[in-house]
Enzyme design. Structure first.
Site, PDB file in Angstrom:
ATOM      1  N   HIS A  81      -9.289  -0.347  -1.858  1.00 23.11           N
ATOM      2  CA  HIS A  81      -9.525   1.370  -2.051  1.00 23.11           C
ATOM      3  C   HIS A  81      -9.608   1.845  -3.442  1.00 23.11           C
ATOM      4  O   HIS A  81      -9.794   3.123  -3.833  1.00 23.11           O
ATOM      5  CB  HIS A  81      -8.307   2.011  -1.305  1.00 23.11           C
TER       6      HIS A  81
ATOM      7  N   HIS B 180      -3.950  -8.208  -3.196  1.00 20.40           N
ATOM      8  CA  HIS B 180      -4.045  -7.184  -2.360  1.00 20.40           C
ATOM      9  C   HIS B 180      -4.298  -7.693  -1.017  1.00 20.40           C
ATOM     10  O   HIS B 180      -3.815  -7.309   0.129  1.00 20.40           O
ATOM     11  CB  HIS B 180      -4.889  -6.016  -2.710  1.00 20.40           C
TER      12      HIS B 180
ATOM     13  N   ASP C 148      -4.150  -0.246  -3.288  1.00 24.70           N
ATOM     14  CA  ASP C 148      -4.401   0.962  -2.300  1.00 24.70           C
ATOM     15  C   ASP C 148      -2.975   1.806  -2.671  1.00 24.70           C
ATOM     16  O   ASP C 148      -2.421   2.288  -1.750  1.00 24.70           O
ATOM     17  CB  ASP C 148      -4.360   0.347  -0.922  1.00 24.70           C
TER      18      ASP C 148
ATOM     19  N   ARG D  76     -12.559  -6.835   9.473  1.00 24.68           N
ATOM     20  CA  ARG D  76     -13.269  -5.926   8.745  1.00 24.68           C
ATOM     21  C   ARG D  76     -14.717  -5.844   8.629  1.00 24.68           C
ATOM     22  O   ARG D  76     -15.076  -4.648   8.169  1.00 24.68           O
ATOM     23  CB  ARG D  76     -12.466  -5.685   7.522  1.00 24.68           C
TER      24      ARG D  76
ATOM     25  N   ASP E 141       0.966  -1.109   0.027  1.00 22.81           N
ATOM     26  CA  ASP E 141       0.056  -0.165  -0.004  1.00 22.81           C
ATOM     27  C   ASP E 141       0.848   1.266   0.039  1.00 22.81           C
ATOM     28  O   ASP E 141       1.975   1.467   0.769  1.00 22.81           O
ATOM     29  CB  ASP E 141      -0.983   0.000   1.189  1.00 22.81           C
TER      30      ASP E 141
END
Length: 520
Positions: free
Chosen positions: A326, A374, A293, A422, A264
């Protein structure tokens, strides 16, 4: 001091209302001995729980979120009916981006004490972070009705209501029609005028060159903007290129040649420049893979993404980009990228990025032995690389399934598949990683998605490696960044950690939705 910092300060200073456990009285009449003993134990438990809470609050102040969570958990074990303990632990989970756990604690806080309004805020914050705006709106509305004279409560309700209405409007005007490429949509782009006072980098015959990239990076370091004509051109070119790519890209690294994998970046442009300073600029002899990200949170996301897209166009076979969670409209609207693009260019360009991100590959396989994605692995057994190749990725990430889990999942230390902290994706154990690698003849997987103190972590008996390349994430976490290098004939990972470097005085989340600034 921001409202979020004030909230942490209040918790840490012990300014929460004290909840005395049921069955505990400070004064009262005499009772039988067995009742007195029970009450004495309850008082002792409550006093110990308060001590744990206070320790947790101190750790929250110093951003030791995992330790704070441990303290709040001990407090809850001693006194499970305290809404304050759940609400404070929810806040610590929010700081760690464990939105699923934060939501659970928000729900528990409301159940423990329906009159404790901060519990509704915690639940709303978790729902917002998960993109569940209607659920968040219900909580904000409830608090606003309970506090009709509270301007802050009204503001939060109003801002969330705007988001819900905006998204409903977007759905209402959306129509099904054949998707056009960006080049088709912006044929008049060539007619955009370059003003006489523009002194920045220019494409040469519409193409990215090494000279252009070097000038672009220096231009960005000086906090200047690339002209919109060249920005649109890069987006059109990258859109055309990515559409032709598979969901799983195979990479061959020749013997003796180095290959670098980064995690990231999150809009931390000056740290991205530091990676190139340490490890060298991308080239055909110095290839890179950036593992999603690229944007959001950091306030130099535009600079990051055009730099990365530029190098992809310059070295298409030696510079690779994976999609992260993201690279999606929900995340971008809430965590700053949409606001930043709109501020630096236009809202129309923000919409273009949404289309381009939909075409980013989901993962890469290096020399048929290392799979890089990711997030992580899957709730379904016996997933093969061919299953991944067949994913139709031109969409916003779904809430379940292979694509969702590639972008959102996390490893866990214990065996099996677990609920995601999450609230999206899953958690997978070492047995899951071992079975997946064995089934697909892989040595190990590399993923990103999580802050690590040294910028990397080796788990699952060396078969699951996390790399995170945004040091001092959001200017608060104090972590190092890292990248991984391998060679074609030696796939053993080598780790390089690095510190954050200074950046101009623009705070993270500067372009985020105002409500998310409060939550963050």
């Amino acid at each position: 001091m921001s409202s979020s910092e004030l909230e942490v300060q209040k918790a840490a200073d012990g300014q929460e209302e004290q909840q005395v456990p049921s069955g505990v009285e400070i004064t009262g009449s005499k009772e039988p001995e067995e009742d007195t003993n029970a009450r004495t134990k309850a008082e002792r438990d409550f006093a110990a729980a308060e001590q744990y809470k206070n320790q947790g609050n101190e750790m929250l102040k110093t951003k030791e979120f995992s330790k704070a969570i441990d303290m709040y958990t001990k407090a809850i074990e001693l006194h499970p009916s305290s809404a304050i303990y759940y609400a404070n632990r929810s806040l610590a989970h929010l700081r760690q981006e464990s939105f699923g756990f934060a939501l659970q604690d928000g729900v528990s806080a409301v159940k423990a004490d329906p009159a404790y309004l901060k519990g509704y805020y915690r639940r709303a914050a978790a729902h917002m972070s998960l993109g569940k705006f209607k659920q968040a709106l219900c909580d904000f509305e409830f608090v606003a009705k309970c506090r009709p004279n509270d301007k802050d409560a009204k503001l939060k309700f109003s801002e969330c209501n705007k988001i819900v209405k905006m998204r409903a409007f977007e759905r209402a005007i959306a129509v099904d029609k054949p998707e056009k490429t960006l080049a088709e949509m912006y044929r008049d782009m060539e007619n955009i005028t370059i003003e006489d006072d523009y002194k920045g980098p220019q494409l040469e015959d519409g193409k990215v060159t090494l000279k252009f990239m070097k000038e672009l990076m220096e231009h960005y370091k000086a906090q200047k903007r690339l002209h919109r004509k060249f920005a649109y051109k890069i987006l059109c070119e990258i859109d055309t290129y990515m559409r032709a790519q598979p969901s799983l890209v195979d990479i061959t690294v020749p013997d003796e040649e180095k290959f670098t994998i980064c995690g990231d970046i999150h809009g931390q442009f000056y740290d991205l420049m530091n990676i190139f300073e340490i490890n060298g600029l991308p080239s055909e002899k110095n290839p890179y893979l950036f593992n999603g990200d690229f944007v959001d949170r950091g306030s130099f996301s535009v600079e990051c993404i055009f730099t990365l897209f530029g190098f992809k166009l310059l070295y298409p076979n030696h510079f690779f980009l994976s999609r992260g969670n993201h690279e999606s409209i929900n995340m971008n609207q809430m965590y700053g990228f949409t606001g930043e693009v709109t501020a630096k260019y236009t809202s129309a360009m923000a919409d273009i990025f949404t289309q381009v991100f939909n075409w980013l590959p989901l993962c890469h396989c290096i020399n048929q032995k290392i799979l890089v994605m990711h997030g992580g692995l899957f709730s379904t057994e016996n997933v093969t690389l061919d299953h991944i190749r067949r994913i139709e990725r031109n969409c916003q990430p779904p809430e379940e399934g292979l694509m969702c889990e590639l972008l959102w999942s996390d490893p866990q230390h214990w065996v099996g598949v677990g609920q995601s902290k999450r609230g999206v994706g899953i958690q997978f154990g070492p047995d899951v990683t071992e079975a997946f690698c064995k089934n697909n003849n892989l040595d190990y997987i590399i993923r990103s998605h999580e802050v690590k103190d040294m910028g990397y972590e080796v788990a699952h008996n060396g078969q699951c490696i996390t790399v995170f390349s945004a040091p001092n994430y959001c200017d608060t976490m104090g972590n190092m960044g890292a990248f991984i290098t391998i060679t074609g004939n030696n796939l053993k990972p080598n780790y390089k950690s690095f510190e954050a470097v200074p950046h101009p005085d623009v705070k993270p989340m500067a372009y985020a939705n105002s409500l998310m600034n409060w939550l963050a």
